[in-house]
Design an enzyme around this catalytic site. Structure first.
Site, PDB file in Angstrom:
ATOM      1  CG  ASN A 169      -9.432  -5.003  11.666  1.00 37.26           C
ATOM      2  OD1 ASN A 169     -10.583  -5.176  11.260  1.00 37.26           O
ATOM      3  ND2 ASN A 169      -8.509  -4.404  10.926  1.00 37.26           N
TER       4      ASN A 169
ATOM      5  CG  ASP B 155       3.145  -1.978   0.867  1.00 39.16           C
ATOM      6  OD1 ASP B 155       2.484  -2.700   0.088  1.00 39.16           O
ATOM      7  OD2 ASP B 155       3.263  -2.213   2.096  1.00 39.16           O
TER       8      ASP B 155
ATOM      9  CG  ASN C 126       3.743  -7.107   4.973  1.00 36.01           C
ATOM     10  OD1 ASN C 126       4.700  -6.905   4.214  1.00 36.01           O
ATOM     11  ND2 ASN C 126       2.689  -6.314   5.025  1.00 36.01           N
TER      12      ASN C 126
ATOM     13  CB  ALA D 136       2.963  -4.586   8.471  1.00 34.74           C
ATOM     14  CB  ALA D 137      -0.228  -3.217  13.406  1.00 31.95           C
ATOM     15  N   GLY D 138      -1.097  -5.859  12.084  1.00 33.80           N
ATOM     16  CA  GLY D 138      -1.803  -7.150  12.126  1.00 33.80           C
ATOM     17  C   GLY D 138      -0.942  -8.277  11.587  1.00 33.80           C
ATOM     18  CG  ASP D 139       0.245  -8.110   7.595  1.00 34.30           C
ATOM     19  OD1 ASP D 139      -0.863  -8.671   7.611  1.00 34.30           O
ATOM     20  OD2 ASP D 139       0.546  -7.209   6.786  1.00 34.30           O
TER      21      ASP D 139
ATOM     22  CB  SER E 205       7.469  -1.590  10.744  1.00 30.98           C
ATOM     23  OG  SER E 205       6.580  -2.657  10.468  1.00 30.98           O
TER      24      SER E 205
ATOM     25  CB  THR F 101      -6.130  -7.189  16.454  1.00 31.63           C
ATOM     26  OG1 THR F 101      -6.612  -7.159  15.120  1.00 31.63           O
ATOM     27  CG2 THR F 101      -5.203  -8.373  16.627  1.00 31.63           C
TER      28      THR F 101
ATOM     29  CG  ASN G  87       0.426  -6.240  -2.450  1.00 31.93           C
ATOM     30  OD1 ASN G  87       0.196  -6.868  -3.479  1.00 31.93           O
ATOM     31  ND2 ASN G  87      -0.453  -6.100  -1.488  1.00 31.93           N
TER      32      ASN G  87
HETATM   33  O1  RIB Z   1      -1.310  -5.406   5.989  1.00 38.19           O
HETATM   34  C1  RIB Z   1      -0.551  -4.437   5.361  1.00 38.19           C
HETATM   35  C2  RIB Z   1      -0.394  -4.767   3.911  1.00 38.19           C
HETATM   36  O2  RIB Z   1      -1.661  -4.708   3.285  1.00 38.19           O
HETATM   37  C3  RIB Z   1       0.473  -3.816   3.119  1.00 38.19           C
HETATM   38  O3  RIB Z   1       1.823  -4.152   3.156  1.00 38.19           O
HETATM   39  C4  RIB Z   1      -0.151  -3.843   1.741  1.00 38.19           C
HETATM   40  O4  RIB Z   1       0.668  -4.389   0.768  1.00 38.19           O
HETATM   41  C5  RIB Z   1      -1.459  -4.623   1.892  1.00 38.19           C
HETATM   42  O5  RIB Z   1      -1.350  -5.914   1.433  1.00 38.19           O
END
Ligand code: RIB
Length: 301
Positions: free
Chosen positions: A185, A13, A43, A250-253, A292, A221, A11
């Site tokens: 989460n 953002d 991400n 993106a903390a989770g990613d 980040s 999480t 995506n």
């Molecule tokens: O997890 C964060 C992401 O969720 C963002 O970057 C957004 O694009 C959505 O997919």
């Protein structure tokens, strides 16, 4: 180091900084809008690449400026993008993200070309999956494709990691069979299980519900409260690193990516969680999704 494949979304953002989340009917003045490369799949691939892993992405973008920017950003950190289709006439996925003064976010996604990822595209790139030891997925591409990849990955003996986001209440029980790790989460676990998850005992119960459906290990999480690992017969809590969060996007990613990277290097599940926590605790101190993500040198500082 083993190979990782991420099958998922990309995506662009559109990040709006605002003092608080708008409530229904409110018009709110934001401070800024910024375009940042994102998408849960991208991400994760970006983070594995930036941290030094061997990663390939399968997904789809449009032949537009966002698609080109996303591919270039992944290439900058050595992500192999040979599995990402560029779809003529398609619009690259978009995410509209509001980040408030607490660093919390609310996200609306428009699937665009993420919705055009097909089983045929997977068949075209089946060799990438065969050559990978770890298969990472999320739920921002069509469910039937995620399910298709999961079945192939389980049959081929891969380690399967699913970040069940965005969470859906109506996923068939069969889907979970054979998935090695999920990383919801608290909110996502509540949606997946249909259970109110107020207390620590509730969370354990919710995670055990997913184990009964066939998941090997559940990592929940909990933001500033750390995370929890629930496995057959045991559970463990991991406190968080105390940091000042400016943007939790993106903390989770980044957690999941670092977790997968550690597994690809032969580390244990607990060591992988520890790396995931270190990486995500840095990511939340910086703005944006891919912007980040730290390098391994920054993590080890
Ligand atoms: O997890 C964060 C992401 O969720 C963002 O970057 C957004 O694009 C959505 O997919």
């Amino acid at each position: 180091m083993k190979k990782i494949v991420v099958v998922g979304s990309l995506n662009m953002d559109y990040v709006i900084e605002a003092p608080h989340m708008p409530v229904c009917g409110e018009t709110l003045s934001g401070r800024s809008v910024t375009l940042v490369p994102g998408g849960k799949g991208a991400n994760q691939a970006y983070a594995v690449g930036k941290l030094g892993g061997d990663v390939t992405m399968i997904g789809a973008v449009g032949r537009d400026s966002s698609g080109r920017a996303l591919l270039n950003n992944l290439k900058c950190v050595d992500v192999n993008v040979s599995g990402v289709a560029q779809i003529d006439g398609g619009t690259t996925g978009q995410a509209f993200i509001t980040v408030d003064d607490n660093g919390d976010n609310a996200i609306i996604i428009i699937a665009g070309t993420n919705g055009m990822v097909t089983k045929e595209l997977i068949d075209e790139h089946i060799q990438i999956i065969r050559e990978s030891a770890i298969v990472m997925m999320q739920l921002e591409i069509p469910y039937e494709v995620v399910e298709y990849v999961k079945k192939i990955a389980v049959k081929e003996g891969k380690t399967v990691i699913v970040d069940p986001a965005p969470a859906a209440a109506d996923l068939p029980d069969d889907f979970w069979k054979g998935i090695d790790y999920i990383k919801p989460n608290k909110t996502e676990l509540a949606i997946l299980t249909g259970l109110p998850l107020e207390t620590k005992e509730d969370l354990i119960q919710g995670a055990r519900t997913m184990l009964k459906k066939g998941v090997g290990h559940v990592i929940v999480t909990l933001g500033g409260d750390g995370c929890m690992l629930v496995e057959e017969g045991t559970e463990a809590f991991f406190p968080s690193h105390k940091v000042k969060a400016v943007d939790t996007t993106a903390a989770g990613d980044s957690f999941t990516a670092a977790f997968a990277l550690a597994l690809s290097q032969g580390k244990s599940c607990k060591e992988a969680i520890s790396l995931g926590q270190k990486v995500s605790s840095i990511a939340v101190t910086r703005k944006g999704a891919q912007t980040s993500i730290p390098t391994m040198a920054e993590v080890e500082m």
